[in-house]
Scaffold this active site. Structure first.
Site, short mmCIF file in Angstrom:
data_model
loop_
_atom_site.label_atom_id
_atom_site.label_comp_id
_atom_site.label_asym_id
_atom_site.label_seq_id
_atom_site.Cartn_x
_atom_site.Cartn_y
_atom_site.Cartn_z
N LEU A 144 -16.63 -23.18 4.76
CA LEU A 144 -16.52 -22.43 3.46
C LEU A 144 -16.07 -20.83 3.74
O LEU A 144 -15.59 -20.35 2.66
CB LEU A 144 -17.83 -22.28 2.60
CG LEU A 144 -18.24 -23.70 2.19
CD1 LEU A 144 -19.24 -23.73 1.25
CD2 LEU A 144 -16.79 -24.34 1.59
N ASN A 192 -19.76 -21.12 11.22
CA ASN A 192 -18.80 -20.17 11.94
C ASN A 192 -17.88 -19.35 10.99
O ASN A 192 -17.04 -19.12 10.82
CB ASN A 192 -17.83 -21.12 12.45
CG ASN A 192 -18.30 -22.15 13.64
OD1 ASN A 192 -18.84 -23.10 13.27
ND2 ASN A 192 -18.01 -21.91 14.93
N HIS A 246 -20.54 -30.32 18.90
CA HIS A 246 -19.08 -30.60 19.04
C HIS A 246 -18.43 -31.00 20.40
O HIS A 246 -18.73 -30.37 21.12
CB HIS A 246 -18.27 -29.18 18.67
CG HIS A 246 -16.62 -29.23 18.90
ND1 HIS A 246 -15.73 -30.24 18.29
CD2 HIS A 246 -16.09 -28.63 19.75
CE1 HIS A 246 -14.61 -29.96 18.71
NE2 HIS A 246 -14.56 -29.11 19.55
N HIS A 261 -17.69 -35.34 14.38
CA HIS A 261 -16.51 -35.70 14.32
C HIS A 261 -16.17 -36.43 15.72
O HIS A 261 -15.08 -35.83 16.32
CB HIS A 261 -15.48 -34.47 13.84
CG HIS A 261 -15.62 -33.33 14.66
ND1 HIS A 261 -15.15 -32.22 13.97
CD2 HIS A 261 -15.80 -33.07 15.92
CE1 HIS A 261 -15.24 -31.25 14.68
NE2 HIS A 261 -15.65 -31.55 15.93
N ASP A 291 -14.95 -32.23 7.43
CA ASP A 291 -14.31 -31.33 8.39
C ASP A 291 -13.37 -30.45 7.83
O ASP A 291 -12.29 -30.10 8.61
CB ASP A 291 -13.83 -32.24 9.54
CG ASP A 291 -14.00 -31.69 10.89
OD1 ASP A 291 -14.62 -30.50 10.77
OD2 ASP A 291 -13.60 -31.98 12.03
N GLY A 348 -7.46 -27.34 12.79
CA GLY A 348 -8.00 -27.54 11.58
C GLY A 348 -7.45 -28.09 10.14
O GLY A 348 -6.03 -27.87 10.40
#
Lengths: 435, 435
Positions: A73, A104, A189, A242, A315, A334
């Site tokens: 966000l 992050n 990750h 993911h 994601d 991304g």
């Protein structure tokens, strides 16, 4: 002043309880204030209570609001890409009522104060339910553990260094051990950072043709296998984020068979696209992990179908124009995903891989259960977080119409089926599609 | 041999004499054919007659034909047959003039170096605004570029190398990466064609932080350049730039992606020496993984029917290279067996010590080209190198300087011709529209 709302003529699906009631005039769902008052067929057999406001769903599906356990966000730190308000509106437009934000941010969520800031902002925005992760390590990039217990008390739902891999085996094993005292889930990750270093896409013929540095498929499984050994060693609670390769699906299946406390998720790009989406240097298809080979995509679909992969997360990784309108190697990784999560998940149903309730399970109660969130299901007395959508309506993904501040979707122009009509959080309608 | 050469000349001459733009239904470049007419228009037969110092009627009697026939032959419309040539040779000594068969043969400069390729360049379809890579070109388009380059190569050897074809046009050399020879070659090519050439060197460090590629492109676009020659450290950057400007863009090398003019100049050098590309066995030796030269050469040579081998240590072979249709060798002697062309690639200094190969010493021992390894190739195999060479790393000095085998300097010469042809072709539409 009655806040009661009657949703009629809706096919009510609750994957958690197995409820799938066809649309009828007499059945549906009724909310009372912030909670669900009644569910199922026949609840309006005696007519709709006079005090209730009626919403005719016209045969659409009514399901629990979607739960997305992986989204950036960008607040605090990168509010030019997204903030809590724009991200919440994007979620609402996608039928998502609960988002768990990645840590992050800048500063990263490694202290109670940052977590409280997020909570305060979410209350101010007051749209969807926003939860947040805390990092595993201080700064999200060190070898020191954060104050897990205090952060958990303050509301951190789990711990992850987000888009960075916890590569240090000692740190990860300690985190897996220490978090057990607070029922903490450690999310990883899974990508061997040294092997993947410098790579920008899947290694193979296409990367060779494009002259781009590749990331080998093995970067994922190498890290995942190591992690699974550490889980075995520590008995910790581990979640692989993911996952994108067939090898990883197999490893997770084996770990589950060995009764390790392991779960995993994947994201729509990994079951709906393969490396060819990079085409001629499309930076919107630059993702981490990279889009994989077609056989990997098929394995991810199979893993979703047989339940090895527990859930689907968007994601969501907003990037502004300046971060993407660059030579491929320089562009950021991304893709945004909140507004396309439902439509792309429905592709699994339209392609015959999953039934509609099964597809919905992967974006409602399954992700909620992994983190122990009290959302993602329809239950009397439970929160009235709902989505009303038409699962068949054909549409085209138009990033230009996205609510999100960023438009970086690799699905630009894709023809899909499914349209969110209404999103409800705690009984309040926060999104309603223009008729 | 004599007969075929005469036939070729007369066929050539016949094509240009009618002074028509339409030859056999194809459009022909009168500009170039006129060059030939004025510079070389004396046919061999006319030169012979001038040497003999006799009239057309007298020559006709020597050949046993009529004056009208000789006249047509001297004009290049008809061709003398072998017995007529023999008759002139037999009787010439009586006139006190020493003649040989060579005197009836097309002068070297007029012979098409490519056996069978037309000395007259027939304007073929070239529907590309930019030259970004060899992957986009058809065999026909490559032949066209090579044929045209050939005429420039010949012209560059004469005193009339400077032209005004691109007078008033602006060519900008935009180099985001250091280069001396490619930039000089493009600069010379532009100047030989009469264009105004500007060199801009942008250090890659400054674009990382400040101006993006697109900003630079838009700035130059506003200056109304007619052609942009671009080199960039990152693959795909030149394509990205080409999408934003209104002029033609020539890729002068982008990352490890493509370097099309290098492949064209290599092909031209080979074609002039070997007469053709079809069926040749070409070995590419060295750092293929990071080489745009290797990739462009692989595409071009295979498109034109040559077979390509890649010889390199396994760490310098890119992923899935065999999918491009090449054979991979790690043993140089085995790989060089029966090769017609040995193309060496430069090994970047930073890759020599430990990261990709253990040491220069070891690299040269196994992959440096010396006479011993070269002896495994065909006896007439040509040695090529795109430059700049690392003597004693990938190539032995004696081999590099072997005037019988090494065509490295000819490659540089052909570079200017190829770049002239590219600038010519890509600006043709604009020149047609604005005379």
């Amino acid at each position: 002043m009655s806040p009661r709302v009657a949703y009629t003529n809706a096919r009510v699906i609750d994957p958690a309880s197995g409820l799938d009631a066809p649309a009828s005039d007499t059945g549906g769902l009724m909310t009372d204030g912030e909670t669900i008052a009644a569910i199922g067929p026949g609840i309006f057999a005696d007519g709709i209570p006079e005090s209730a406001v009626q919403i005719d769903c016209r045969g659409a599906v009514l399901a629990p609001g979607l739960v997305d356990i992986r989204a950036d966000l960008c607040e605090p730190g990168a509010v030019h890409k997204e903030d809590l308000e724009s991200g919440s509106r994007a979620a609402a437009a996608g039928g998502v009522t609960t988002v768990v934000a990645l840590p992050n941010t800048d500063p990263v969520i490694d202290e109670v104060s940052v977590l409280e800031f997020i909570a305060r902002r979410a209350r101010e925005v007051k749209l969807i339910k926003v939860f947040a992760y805390a990092t595993v390590t201080r700064g999200g990039n060190s070898d020191e553990l954060v104050e897990m217990g205090l952060l958990k008390e303050a509301g951190a739902v789990a711990f992850t260094d987000g888009r960075r891999t916890i590569a240090n085996a000692t740190v990860l094993s300690r985190a897996l051990k220490y978090a057990q005292a607070y029922d903490g889930v450690i999310m990883q990750h899974p990508e061997e950072p040294v092997l993947a270093h410098g790579g920008v896409m899947q290694s193979g013929e296409l990367s060779t043709r494009l002259g781009l540095p590749g990331i080998p498929t093995e970067a994922e499984i190498i890290m995942l296998q190591r992690d699974l050994k550490l889980v075995e060693m520590t008995g910790g609670r581990y979640h692989a984020s993911h996952i994108s390769t067939g090898a990883a699906v197999q490893a997770i299946a084996n770990a589950k068979a060995a009764r390790l406390d392991v779960t995993c998720d994947t994201a729509p790009p990994y079951f709906a696209l393969n490396e060819l989406a990079v085409g001629e240097y499309r930076t919107f298809a630059k993702l981490s992990p990279p889009l994989r080979r077609e056989e990997d995509r098929q394995a991810i679909v199979a893993g979703l179908a047989d339940g090895t992969i527990d859930c689907i997360a968007s994601d969501h990784a907003p990037q502004d124009q300046d971060s993407k309108r660059l030579p491929f190697e320089q562009a950021e990784f991304g893709a945004v995903g909140l507004e396309t999560l439902l439509q792309l998940t429905l592709e699994l149903r339209h392609n015959g891989h999953l039934t509609l309730p099964d597809a919905l399970a992967r974006i409602t109660y399954r992700p909620a259960d992994i983190l122990g969130l009290p959302v993602g299901r329809l239950s009397v007395g439970g929160p009235a977080d709902l989505v009303v959508f038409d699962p068949d309506r054909p549409t085209r993904i138009e990033p230009g119409n996205f609510v999100s501040k960023s438009k970086n979707s690799p699905f630009d122009g894709r023809l899909v089926q499914g349209q969110v009509l209404r999103t409800v959080v705690d009984g309040r309608t926060i999104f309603s599609a223009a008729a | 041999m004599l007969h075929t050469n005469i036939r070729r000349f007369y066929t050539f001459a016949y094509n240009i004499i009618p002074n028509s733009l339409d030859i056999k239904g194809k459009k022909c470049f009168l500009r170039y054919t006129k060059t030939y007419i004025y510079e070389f228009m004396s046919t061999p037969l006319r030169i012979v007659r001038e040497k003999l110092n006799i009239t057309q009627t007298e020559l006709a009697s020597l050949m046993g034909t009529t004056q009208a026939t000789v006249s047509r032959m001297e004009a290049g419309q008809w061709e003398p047959n072998a017995s007529q040539v023999q008759a002139v040779l037999a009787k010439s000594s009586r006139l006190g003039v020493e003649l040989s068969v060579d005197d009836f043969v097309l002068p070297q400069a007029l012979q098409s170096p490519n056996n069978g390729a037309p000395a007259v360049v027939v304007d073929r379809h070239f529907d590309h605004r930019h030259l970004l890579g060899i992957q986009d070109l058809s065999p026909d388009e490559i032949s066209f570029l090579l044929d045209l380059s050939d005429t420039y190569a010949e012209r560059n050897r004469t005193a009339e190398r400077k032209q005004s074809l691109l007078a008033g046009k602006t060519v900008i050399n935009l180099f985001f990466e250091e280069s001396t020879r490619t930039r000089t070659s493009f600069e010379l090519a532009g100047k030989r064609l009469g264009a105004d050439v500007i060199n801009i060197a942008v250090a890659s460090s400054s674009i990382k932080k400040g101006e993006t590629v697109i900003d630079t492109a838009m700035t130059l676009n506003a200056m109304h350049a007619d052609a942009l020659v671009v080199r960039h450290t990152h693959a795909g950057a030149v394509q990205l730039l080409s999408e934003k400007v209104n002029c033609s863009v020539i890729n002068a090398g982008d990352g490890s992606h493509e370097h099309p003019t290098q492949a064209l100049l290599d092909a031209l050098t080979i074609r002039r020496r070997k007469g053709h590309l079809q069926g040749l066995l070409v070995a590419l030796c060295g750092d293929v993984a990071h080489s745009r030269v290797a990739r462009s050469n692989i595409y071009l040579l295979q498109t034109m029917g040559a077979r390509v081998r890649v010889i390199a240590p396994p760490t310098l072979v890119p992923a899935a290279i065999e999918r491009l249709g090449v054979e991979v060798f790690h043993d140089m002697r085995a790989g060089l067996a029966d090769c017609d062309i040995v193309m060496m690639l430069r090994l970047q200094r930073e890759r020599m010590q430990g990261s990709f190969v253990p040491s220069v010493h070891e690299y040269f021992h196994f992959y440096g080209l010396d006479y011993d390894k070269l002896s495994h190739a065909k006896p007439d195999a040509l040695i090529m190198h795109p430059g700049p060479m690392n003597r004693g790393v990938e190539i032995d000095s004696a081999v590099a300087d072997d005037i019988d085998r090494s065509v490295i300097h000819e490659q540089v010469e052909m570079g200017v011709a190829v770049r002239m042809a590219c600038l010519d072709i890509l600006t043709r539409d604009d020149r047609r529209n604005t005379p």
